[in-house]
Design an enzyme around this catalytic site. Structure first.
Site, mmCIF file in Angstrom:
data_model
loop_
_atom_site.group_PDB
_atom_site.id
_atom_site.type_symbol
_atom_site.label_atom_id
_atom_site.label_comp_id
_atom_site.label_asym_id
_atom_site.label_seq_id
_atom_site.Cartn_x
_atom_site.Cartn_y
_atom_site.Cartn_z
ATOM 1 N N HIS A 36 5.607 -3.109 -5.816
ATOM 2 C CA HIS A 36 5.627 -3.571 -4.423
ATOM 3 C C HIS A 36 4.402 -4.458 -4.216
ATOM 4 O O HIS A 36 3.303 -4.103 -4.635
ATOM 5 C CB HIS A 36 5.583 -2.354 -3.496
ATOM 6 N N ARG A 43 5.176 -7.615 7.230
ATOM 7 C CA ARG A 43 5.601 -9.018 7.087
ATOM 8 C C ARG A 43 6.845 -9.289 7.928
ATOM 9 O O ARG A 43 7.020 -10.372 8.470
ATOM 10 C CB ARG A 43 5.837 -9.330 5.604
#
Ligand SMILES: Cc1cc2nc3c(=O)[nH]c(=O)nc-3n(C[C@H](O)[C@H](O)[C@H](O)COP(=O)(O)OP(=O)(O)OC[C@H]3O[C@@H](n4cnc5c(N)ncnc54)[C@H](O)[C@@H]3O)c2cc1C
Length: 606
Positions: free
Chosen positions: A236, A256
């Site tokens: 990740h 995000r």
């Protein structure tokens, strides 16, 4: 000679994360007797940590979404070596599974008109993740657990399964021990469902909980089942990197999704520098458009921060390698910048990302409403797992099923965020349904008590080795994690992976002499010694499969073969234990995809 009590069930589920709970609920709904075993306390499975949401094409926020778009996104994210049938079932059934969860009491965030709210996430074309702030896993577990317990599931908590037991060529049960007292118990079952989660603990830097030691992968492998896609580990892109004590803890992609941007040490938004061709048409080419997308403008395209995880992780590594990283070897993730765009930004960030706010405040003394976070890649998820039938989730061993992170297929070379929680619900349900049907059709065969005895003796060996003349299991585990992190990590080469195999063989020899002191009651050294066997098996499968895949695809990046090779898009890599105990690696051709699914993929490319 160890004595052990034996319990009998029609369906035995190993693991009480999302997949295990959903499987147990479904099996019990079929009217069979269900037992549920978990290594930690009920409610504490790794799923509880899931943050960003569950992906399902409900089309509540953008009515252009549909199962077809979700299917095409999943296949593209997995770089087309996913099991297409699983991707199809997943995309079609996820909306019903989420609505069902809501009907069972899950309290999702809401749209203004009262429907389940959905958020943007990497690789998903439209806002698709149903969520509860950034604590979605907690709500999912709470709901399933509550519902399951009221159905009368028989739960055995803090119990570690050490071996699957086979009889007449089928899975017939398991043997394991109570972590609290160290007492052994055997379970005889008509069908066994593995839902044991991932294997991130094979790496030094990971977002995974202590439970992620690949037990289900290794148990299945040793029972003769096949593992598939083991080379594909998801790193990740955004884990915490500072202070060292919190290294690896996840920073949800939801940051995000809510407009967070990635910056290098010069304050440059580097994600615009490299947009992969298959995503070019769907990615914003300027910052303003990217921002509008995160705020729900249907005419805008996604910002490059929301490209797939494998790509974002590699872009971060590139900045760090080029000397443009943050002080502690990562980059900056900035959500505070949205102050320039909204008047109530502080309150908005705290409301949408409450766990992230507290995580950074308490662990890093950073207020994310004011300052950027320092982040870097962390080992997060394993796409590889037990090879299963797409519809029933049965492995190549009759009566042995697998679902959730410990099963392979749906994600191919890379998983899209949010597709795990939906995978747990869709395939957990299917595994429970088919396991119950199997148990009804086939009479339970008694367990092999000699094999059970042998497995228990084997598990107790670390006590025989005693101090002084034995190896320390913690030291072996630390060395294993260093090896996998350094030699089979984000960027791989043949020579380093061959080196890793030599190291793993040496560690395996040392692990055979792992010794512990004290009693069996809550003995963490003993637990570590037992986990080691599983971690070593998984690590070997990852390394051998990664050596076999001489190309770069999804989560697997080879510095010596940096490009995709079309020939490698035609098969999965499968590992299996040979009769002599060694690991066989072979290529399994992908089944041909029906024309209508191919057409959907083509239509969604624009
Ligand atoms: C921090 C974090 C955030 C995430 N956020 C998201 C997200 O927002 N959306 C998303 O889709 N995915 C997310 N993921 C991924 C997702 O949470 C996992 O892939 C998923 O929860 C795995 O669920 P599972 O049911 O397969 O296994 P788990 O939840 O890992 O449960 C495994 C169970 O098996 C038991 N077990 C294991 N070994 C044994 C044994 N030997 N004997 C007995 N029991 C055993 C464990 O005790 C546990 O009960 C996230 C992951 C992390 C780490």
């Amino acid at each position: 000679m160890i004595t052990f009590e034996t319990f009998e069930y029609d369906v035995l589920v190993i693991g009480a994360g999302g997949a295990g709970l959903r499987a147990a609920i479904e099996a019990s709904a079929a009217g069979v007797k269900v037992g549920l075993i978990c290594k930690s306390l009920l409610g504490k499975a790794h799923t509880v940590m899931a943050e960003g949401g569950v992906a399902a094409a409900l089309a509540n926020v953008d009515d252009r979404d549909s199962w077809k778009v979700h299917f095409a996104d999943t296949m593209r994210g997995g770089q087309y070596i996913n099991n297409w049938r699983m991707a199809e079932l997943h995309a079609k059934e996820a909306p019903d599974r989420v609505r069902e969860l809501e009907a069972w009491g899950a309290v999702f965030d809401r749209t203004k008109d009262g429907r389940i709210l959905q958020r943007n996430f990497g690789g998903h074309r439209y806002p698709r993740l149903a969520h509860v702030g950034d604590r979605t896993g907690l709500e999912l577990i709470r709901t399933l657990q509550d519902y399951g317990v009221h159905r009368g599931l028989d739960v055995h908590m803090e119990f570690t399964v050490v071996s699957l037991l086979m009889s007449d060529g089928r899975a017939a049960g398991v043997i394991g021990y109570e972590r609290e007292r160290g007492r052994f118990k055997a379970f005889n079952a008509g069908a066994v469902v593995l839902a044991t989660g991932g294997a991130g603990r094979a790496y030094k830097i990971t977002s995974n909980s202590w439970e992620g030691t690949g037990d289900g992968h290794a148990l299945a492998y040793r029972a003769g089942a096949e593992l598939m896609d083991m080379e594909f580990i998801q790193f990740h892109p955004t884990g915490m990197i500072w202070p060292p004590s919190v290294q690896g803890i996840l920073v949800t992609e939801g940051v995000r999704g809510e407009g967070g941007i990635l910056l290098n040490k010069d304050g440059r938004r580097f994600m615009f520098d490299d947009i992969p061709e298959p995503y070019r048409n769907q990615t914003a080419d300027n910052e303003e458009e990217g921002w509008r997308y995160t705020q729900g403008d249907k005419n805008a395209r996604r910002p490059p921060e929301l490209l797939t995880r494998d790509h974002v992780a590699r872009c971060i590594m590139r900045e760090v390698k080029a000397g443009r990283g943050s002080p502690h070897g990562g980059v900056f993730l900035d959500i505070a910048w949205i102050k320039k765009k909204m008047s109530n930004a502080d309150a908005h960030i705290k409301r949408k990302l409450p766990s992230m706010y507290h995580q950074f405040k308490e662990l890093g003394d950073i207020d994310i409403t004011q300052d950027p976070m320092e982040v870097g890649p962390t080992t997060h998820y394993i796409m590889g797992g037990v090879r299963v039938d797409s519809d029933s989730q049965m492995s190549t061993v009759p009566g042995l099923f697998a679902a959730g992170e410990c099963a392979a297929g749906i994600n191919g070379a890379n998983r899209l965020g949010g597709n795990s929680l939906s995978d747990l619900l869709v395939f957990g349900k299917r595994a429970g349904q088919y396991a119950a049907a199997f148990a009804k059709e086939h009479r339970r065969v008694p367990i092999d008590r000699i094999a059970a005895q042998k497995a228990a003796d084997e598990a107790l060996k670390p006590f025989e080795h005693g101090p002084g003349k034995s190896e320390n299991p913690y030291a072996i585990q630390a060395q294993l994690q260093e090896t996998m992190q350094g030699l089979v990590g984000i960027v791989r080469t043949e020579s380093e992976m061959q080196h890793a195999l030599t190291d793993l063989a040496a560690l395996e020899k040392r692990a055979a002499h792992a010794g512990v002191t004290g009693h069996r009651e809550y003995n963490p050294g003993w637990h570590t010694a037992i986990d080691l066997r599983n971690l070593l098996t998984v690590s070997e499968a990852v390394t051998r499969s990664a050596i076999e895949r001489k190309e770069s695809r999804g989560g697997h990046f080879r510095d010596d073969y940096p490009d995709k090779n079309p020939e490698y898009a035609t098969f999965n890599i499968v590992t299996r234990q040979r009769a002599d105990g060694s690991m066989e690696v072979r290529r399994e051709p992908l089944p041909p995809m029906p024309a209508e699914l191919k057409q959907i993929i083509e239509e969604q490319k624009s």
